[in-house]
Design a protein around this motif. Structure first.
Motif, short mmCIF file in Angstrom:
data_model
loop_
_atom_site.label_atom_id
_atom_site.label_comp_id
_atom_site.label_asym_id
_atom_site.label_seq_id
_atom_site.Cartn_x
_atom_site.Cartn_y
_atom_site.Cartn_z
N SER A 173 5.25 5.90 11.24
CA SER A 173 5.16 4.77 12.17
C SER A 173 4.47 3.55 11.57
CB SER A 173 4.43 5.20 13.44
OG SER A 173 3.13 5.65 13.15
N SER A 174 3.77 3.72 10.44
CA SER A 174 3.04 2.58 9.89
C SER A 174 3.97 1.67 9.09
CB SER A 174 1.91 3.08 8.97
OG SER A 174 2.43 3.79 7.89
N VAL A 175 3.57 0.41 8.98
CA VAL A 175 4.34 -0.59 8.26
C VAL A 175 3.65 -0.89 6.94
CG1 VAL A 175 5.21 -2.96 8.29
CG2 VAL A 175 5.17 -1.61 10.40
N PRO A 176 4.37 -0.90 5.82
CA PRO A 176 3.75 -1.19 4.52
C PRO A 176 3.04 -2.55 4.54
CG PRO A 176 5.95 -0.32 4.20
CD PRO A 176 5.80 -0.54 5.67
N LYS A 177 1.87 -2.60 3.92
CA LYS A 177 1.05 -3.81 3.90
C LYS A 177 0.88 -4.30 2.46
CE LYS A 177 -1.56 -2.41 8.00
NZ LYS A 177 -0.71 -1.21 8.19
N PRO A 178 0.83 -5.62 2.26
CA PRO A 178 0.73 -6.17 0.90
C PRO A 178 -0.59 -5.82 0.24
CG PRO A 178 0.45 -7.91 2.53
CD PRO A 178 0.88 -6.69 3.29
N LEU A 179 -0.55 -5.64 -1.08
CA LEU A 179 -1.76 -5.37 -1.86
C LEU A 179 -2.42 -6.65 -2.36
CD1 LEU A 179 -0.59 -2.29 -3.99
CD2 LEU A 179 -2.15 -2.29 -2.04
N ALA A 180 -1.78 -7.78 -2.07
CA ALA A 180 -2.37 -9.08 -2.40
C ALA A 180 -1.87 -10.07 -1.35
CB ALA A 180 -1.93 -9.53 -3.80
N ASP B 63 0.82 -1.20 0.00
CA ASP B 63 0.00 0.00 0.00
C ASP B 63 0.86 1.26 0.00
OD1 ASP B 63 0.96 -0.36 2.59
OD2 ASP B 63 -0.95 0.08 3.56
N SER B 64 2.08 1.16 0.53
CA SER B 64 2.98 2.30 0.49
C SER B 64 3.42 2.60 -0.94
CB SER B 64 4.21 2.04 1.36
OG SER B 64 3.85 1.91 2.72
N MET B 65 3.68 1.55 -1.71
CA MET B 65 4.02 1.73 -3.12
C MET B 65 2.84 2.33 -3.88
SD MET B 65 6.02 -1.89 -3.64
CE MET B 65 6.13 -1.76 -5.41
N LEU B 66 1.66 1.87 -3.56
CA LEU B 66 0.46 2.43 -4.19
C LEU B 66 0.40 3.94 -3.96
CD1 LEU B 66 -2.33 2.11 -5.57
CD2 LEU B 66 -3.27 1.61 -3.29
N GLU B 67 0.61 4.36 -2.73
CA GLU B 67 0.57 5.79 -2.41
C GLU B 67 1.71 6.54 -3.08
OE1 GLU B 67 -0.76 9.36 -1.00
OE2 GLU B 67 -1.79 7.41 -1.06
N PHE B 68 2.88 5.94 -3.14
CA PHE B 68 4.04 6.56 -3.79
C PHE B 68 3.73 6.92 -5.24
CE2 PHE B 68 7.92 6.24 -6.35
CZ PHE B 68 8.80 7.05 -5.67
N TYR B 69 3.15 5.97 -5.98
CA TYR B 69 2.86 6.21 -7.39
C TYR B 69 1.66 7.15 -7.57
CZ TYR B 69 6.37 2.84 -8.75
OH TYR B 69 7.58 2.19 -8.94
N ILE B 70 0.67 7.06 -6.68
CA ILE B 70 -0.46 7.98 -6.76
C ILE B 70 0.02 9.42 -6.57
CG2 ILE B 70 -2.54 8.78 -5.57
CD1 ILE B 70 -3.27 5.87 -5.08
N GLU B 71 0.90 9.64 -5.59
CA GLU B 71 1.41 10.99 -5.33
C GLU B 71 2.08 11.57 -6.57
OE1 GLU B 71 4.10 10.67 -2.06
OE2 GLU B 71 2.55 10.92 -0.54
N ARG B 72 2.78 10.74 -7.32
CA ARG B 72 3.52 11.23 -8.49
C ARG B 72 2.67 11.25 -9.76
NH1 ARG B 72 5.93 9.87 -4.46
NH2 ARG B 72 7.95 10.73 -3.85
N ALA B 73 1.55 10.55 -9.74
CA ALA B 73 0.64 10.57 -10.89
C ALA B 73 -0.33 11.75 -10.83
CB ALA B 73 -0.15 9.26 -10.95
N ARG B 74 -0.62 12.19 -9.63
CA ARG B 74 -1.63 13.23 -9.43
C ARG B 74 -1.19 14.56 -10.04
NH1 ARG B 74 -1.92 12.85 -4.04
NH2 ARG B 74 -3.49 11.17 -4.10
N ASN B 75 -2.09 15.19 -10.81
CA ASN B 75 -1.81 16.49 -11.44
C ASN B 75 -0.52 16.44 -12.26
OD1 ASN B 75 -4.07 17.66 -10.12
ND2 ASN B 75 -2.81 17.90 -8.26
N ASN B 76 -0.29 15.33 -12.94
CA ASN B 76 0.96 15.14 -13.67
C ASN B 76 0.70 15.05 -15.16
OD1 ASN B 76 3.29 14.08 -14.87
ND2 ASN B 76 3.88 12.92 -13.06
#
Length: 401
Positions: A392-399, A42-55
């Motif tokens: 403080s959160s730990v990345p969680k798997p997307l599958a 889910d951290s990777m998901l957020e990483f790519y969303i942040e860079r896709a937004r308004n891009n």
């Protein structure tokens, strides 16, 4: 910094099957934020969303390995099982509604891998030739009883099929727009191209033509599987990482890579033009900046390759980014890739367009596994804090692992 809004960097351009609104590219950026079983998080998901937004531009994923038998890094991506593919599908499904496009880089390790990791996975330690990268690698191989050996012809058929299958899964099931073959930085495909790592005596070694043969066969196979317009290649003709010899090689990079790129251009003239070629600039070696008394002029590539070019590596430096301006202003087919500054500036496109300052990246946090530190903790321009729970959160798997 001055605004780049009026440069070619902010003119639309068609790249393969997609049309981009700008020419700023997230270059492949290994971050090791997958789970221990290599599932996207889910951290990777957020990483790519942040860079896709308004891009509206192109994001290229970190290198994903094709299969366990060509090696992988701990906590790095892989496109091998249904779960791994599904976890990436969640990311592409989030990037596209934000108006951006996304490519995936696929790779293998060969001699750059860890002999122990291959042994633990039940796989031989194999490469184009049995030439160890370092004495340390040789010592580990001897200690664990997994000596480096040369790929057999049967091995090469399997490795090629792995790349083709991974490419097809990436497009058909994971939803990526483009597949980039990693033939740079002395990873597996690049090891075939370089004489320092390829001293075979069969049809895949010896002459420049033979050393290029296997990589071109992989390119042709991927073109057949997903289409030329969804296929791309990354090369680093002046690489010094992982045993690359740059201008000190016996055969000049201009000759060696000139032949390889010319073969790609020949295919293009026959109706199979790749989406792009990504050229790593001479001042970059892996994730490090190098200072040499002689910095090669790589403009010769433009004389051979007539398609879309992405230039990446230490271009966001100097007052007003003079090298970046030179490249994007010298023609109408060049895009600019960034890795390090895209880690610390999720809104990099906006900052370059408006001339805003860039937040300096923090190298020591690049590869901290199973944490969001240095990954989701860089604010957009004008923001000064991030939520403490992110750190403080730990990345969680997307599958399911």
């Amino acid at each position: 910094m001055s605004s780049l809004a009026e440069t070619n960097l902010f003119k639309p351009i068609k790249v393969g099957p997609v049309t981009l609104t700008n020419r700023v590219v997230l270059a492949p950026t290994t971050r090791l934020r997958n789970t221990e079983t290599l599932v996207a998080t889910d951290s990777m998901l957020e990483f790519y969303i942040e860079r896709a937004r308004n891009n509206g531009g192109l994001l290229i994923s970190e290198g994903a390995f094709t299969s366990p038998d060509v090696g992988s890094f701990p906590f790095a991506p892989m496109l091998y099982t249904a779960e791994l593919v599904f976890s990436w599908k969640k990311i592409t499904d989030a990037v596209h509604p934000n108006g951006s496009s996304i490519a995936i880089q696929i790779a293998g390790l060969g001699r750059a891998g860890d002999p122990k990791d291959f042994k633990d996975g039940g796989f031989p330690f194999a490469a184009p030739s049995a030439i160890y990268l370092t004495e340390d690698s040789k010592e580990v191989a001897e200690k664990v009883g997994n000596l480096l050996r040369e790929f057999t012809i049967d091995d090469l058929h399997r490795v090629k099929d792995d790349f083709i299958s991974a490419a097809k899964r990436s497009v058909d099931r994971a939803g990526f727009d483009i597949v980039e073959l990693h033939a740079a930085n002395m990873f597996l495909l690049n090891q075939f191209l370089e004489e320092a790592s390829n001293q075979r005596t069969d049809q895949y070694g010896g002459s420049i033509e033979n050393r290029s043969r296997f990589v071109l066969e992989v390119v042709d196979g991927v073109i057949e599987a997903v289409g030329a317009d969804r296929t791309a290649v990354r090369i680093s003709r002046y690489c010094r990482s992982q045993g690359g010899e740059s201008v000190d090689a016996k055969v000049s990079p201009i000759v060696n890579y000139g032949y390889f790129v010319n073969e790609l251009e020949r295919r293009a003239k026959n109706g199979k033009r790749l989406a792009y070629l990504l050229f790593v600039e001479p001042r970059v070696s892996g994730d490090n900046i190098i200072e040499e008394s002689y910095v090669p002029d790589s403009s010769w590539l433009n004389e051979i390759w007539k398609g879309i070019i992405i230039r990446s590596g230490n271009l966001l430096h100097g007052d007003g980014y003079p090298l970046l301006r030179k490249y994007v202003g010298s023609g109408d087919r060049t895009l600019i890739g960034s890795s390090r500054y895209y880690t610390s500036n999720p809104d990099l496109v906006n900052r370059l367009k408006n001339g805003y300052f860039l937040t300096q990246y923090d190298g020591p946090t690049f590869y901290r596994v199973m944490t969001n530190e240095g990954y989701l903790t860089s604010p957009n321009c004008g923001e000064t804090v991030y939520k403490q729970e992110i750190l403080s959160s730990v990345p969680k798997p997307l599958a399911q692992d």
